[in-house]
Design an enzyme around this catalytic site. Structure first.
Site, PDB file in Angstrom:
ATOM      1  N   ASP A  14       0.863  -1.180   0.000  1.00  0.00           N
ATOM      2  CA  ASP A  14       0.000   0.000   0.000  1.00  0.00           C
ATOM      3  C   ASP A  14       0.905   1.237   0.000  1.00  0.00           C
ATOM      4  OD1 ASP A  14      -2.512   1.436   0.350  1.00  0.00           O
ATOM      5  OD2 ASP A  14      -1.789   1.880   2.357  1.00  0.00           O
ATOM      6  N   ASP A 343      -9.202   0.067   1.892  1.00  0.00           N
ATOM      7  CA  ASP A 343      -9.264   0.547   0.505  1.00  0.00           C
ATOM      8  C   ASP A 343     -10.575   0.113  -0.160  1.00  0.00           C
ATOM      9  OD1 ASP A 343      -6.814   1.606   0.889  1.00  0.00           O
ATOM     10  OD2 ASP A 343      -5.755   0.458  -0.636  1.00  0.00           O
TER      11      ASP A 343
END
Length: 488
Positions: A14, A343
């Site tokens: 990420d 997310d």
């Protein structure tokens, strides 16, 4: 894999998580890290794209600076390009989506999980993300609120055991062993006051002249606690949950009346329980009313998972808050699953708030690049060149996708340009094979809000950094002065 200063390990792909753990000295790099954090907070996805795009926008501006073109000219061209990008994305390439259909939203959430660790369990992750967002979706006075920051991470078990609870789970046990551990259709009372004698705010001293005075003070304390407990018992709740402490005497009175008590619950958890079971958090026991008690929960149960006890308040009728229970082999896996799910849920939230989509896999960037290239011919003066450079910079997204899977970037990009030149706007790159595919069939879609935030952040940061012509640092001078003083 990153090592933090405390010796902990972070394993992730990420963008924001990686940059957050890095310690950089360069001021421009610090501002780049800041935009990744903004992207994460605003829309939750596209943290890596925004960094890649900003870097490329600055790289294409460098030749113009070397040719003595003034930064203001480049900035004006970039601003013009940003306005056109926003207009084109919304009007030409954005397609509306029906948010009432789960299948439609699942496609979009799946796209965001395509490059993540949790991809293997993407169906489960999509189900969790959509279910959680639908549960906490609230509309008040024309304002939409979706609060999704609540996870319970329990190491052990497998990822398949993760689920969305139709209620709340907190890491607490009952305060007295004789209290009930399972109650069906409980009446829940929420408090944020002490169920013990009030202590002085600062240091308090009492002078006692007679022996009877001491026993009188104890009697007063007991009478005060009894009064509080009587106020609670009068409403006959099954469970009392408080943010503060519960004294032994209060526990005794509550156990006698078959009331289960849980103490020192976090304020945020207390508010979530209130949303889930329809209770009102009360600040004083003498103000309690029948309507403050929550009755919408179907089951209160305390379960032991691993070595710890967890309180479950589930089977709620219409919960406006929920807990996502994550299971996994180790703490590192749980942290990564949490980041991936965050997310996915942000993507689901964005689509619920702004139900418009654009094709993913670099298709929208390539389409915008072609459109800007056409428009560049009508831009007057030398602004035309930086404007065209923005069109070139957008190609970095499909190019990076091809490079990440070991494809031939030049050949693939040329084929993709040819497709877009013949009005195939939805063609992009398959992130696994590196081949070009039609996103309508491949089902990779991104929310418009994520893409627009990416372009705005990237171009505005590039503009900000282009305005800088020099870095002045006062740190070295101080160090030199301190050094010379020591030598003197």
């Amino acid at each position: 894999m990153l090592m933090d200063p405390m010796g902990g390990i972070v394993m992730t792909n990420d963008g924001n998580a990686i940059l957050r753990e890095m310690h950089v000295q360069h001021p421009a790099a610090k501002s780049m890290i800041e935009i990744s954090r903004t992207q994460d907070e605003e829309v939750g996805d596209g943290t890596t794209s925004v960094i890649v795009l900003t870097g490329e926008l600055l790289a294409v501006a460098e030749p113009f600076l070397e040719q003595q073109m003034h930064p203001t000219v480049i900035i004006n061209a970039y601003r013009r390009a940003l306005d056109d990008i926003i207009k084109l994305t919304k009007e030409n390439f954005g397609i509306s989506v029906d948010t009432s259909k789960d299948a439609e939203i699942t496609k979009i959430v799946n796209s965001s999980l395509g490059t993540k660790f949790i991809k293997k369990w993407s169906d489960l992750a999509c189900k969790i993300a959509i279910s959680a967002v639908r549960t906490v979706f609230m509309e008040e006075n024309g304002r939409t609120e979706i609060d999704i920051k609540r996870y319970a991470k329990v190491p052990g078990g497998t990822i398949e055991e993760s689920c969305v609870l139709d209620g709340i789970m907190i890491n607490k046990d009952i305060t007295h062993p004789k209290m009930r551990r399972r109650i069906e259709n409980p009446k829940i009372m929420l408090l944020d006051c002490n169920l013990e004698y009030k202590k002085g705010e600062s240091q308090t001293s009492l002078e006692i002249a007679k022996e009877e005075d001491f026993s009188r003070i104890l009697e007063l304390e007991e009478a005060y606690i009894k009064q509080i407990c009587d106020d609670i018992i009068a409403l006959k709740p099954d469970i009392v949950i408080t943010e503060k402490g519960i004294s032994d005497l209060a526990q005794h009175y509550l156990v006698k009346n078959n009331i289960t008590a849980i103490r020192r619950v976090r304020k945020t958890d207390n508010n979530r329980i209130a949303r889930a079971c329809g209770a009102t958090v009360c600040h004083r026991t003498d103000e309690l009313r029948e309507e403050d008690i929550g009755t919408e929960a179907g089951l209160f149960e305390i379960r032991k998972i691993g070595d710890e006890y967890f309180t479950f308040i589930v089977k709620c009728k219409n919960p406006k808050a929920c807990t996502i229970l994550l299971r996994g082999a180790s703490k590192d896996i749980l942290m990564e699953v949490e980041r991936n799910l965050q997310d996915a849920m942000c993507v689901a939230r964005n689509v619920m708030i702004d139900p418009k989509l654009v094709p993913g896999g670099g298709a929208i960037e390539m389409a915008l690049s072609q459109a800007l290239d056409q428009k560049a011919r009508s831009v007057p003066g030398i602004q035309q060149w930086p404007y065209q450079a923005v069109a070139r910079a957008l190609e970095i997204i499909p190019k990076t996708l091809v490079q990440n899977c070991g494809g031939n970037s030049i050949r693939t990009l040329t084929a993709l340009r040819a497709k877009h030149a013949s009005d195939c706007n939805t063609w992009g790159v398959d992130g696994e094979s590196g081949k070009i595919v039609d996103m309508n069939e491949f089902n990779v879609w991104d929310p418009v809000s994520v893409k627009l935030q990416t372009y705005k952040s990237a171009i505005e940061t590039a503009i900000l950094l282009l305005r800088i012509d020099d870095i002045v640092s006062g740190i070295k001078k101080k160090e030199e002065k301190a050094q010379s003083k020591r030598e003197d």
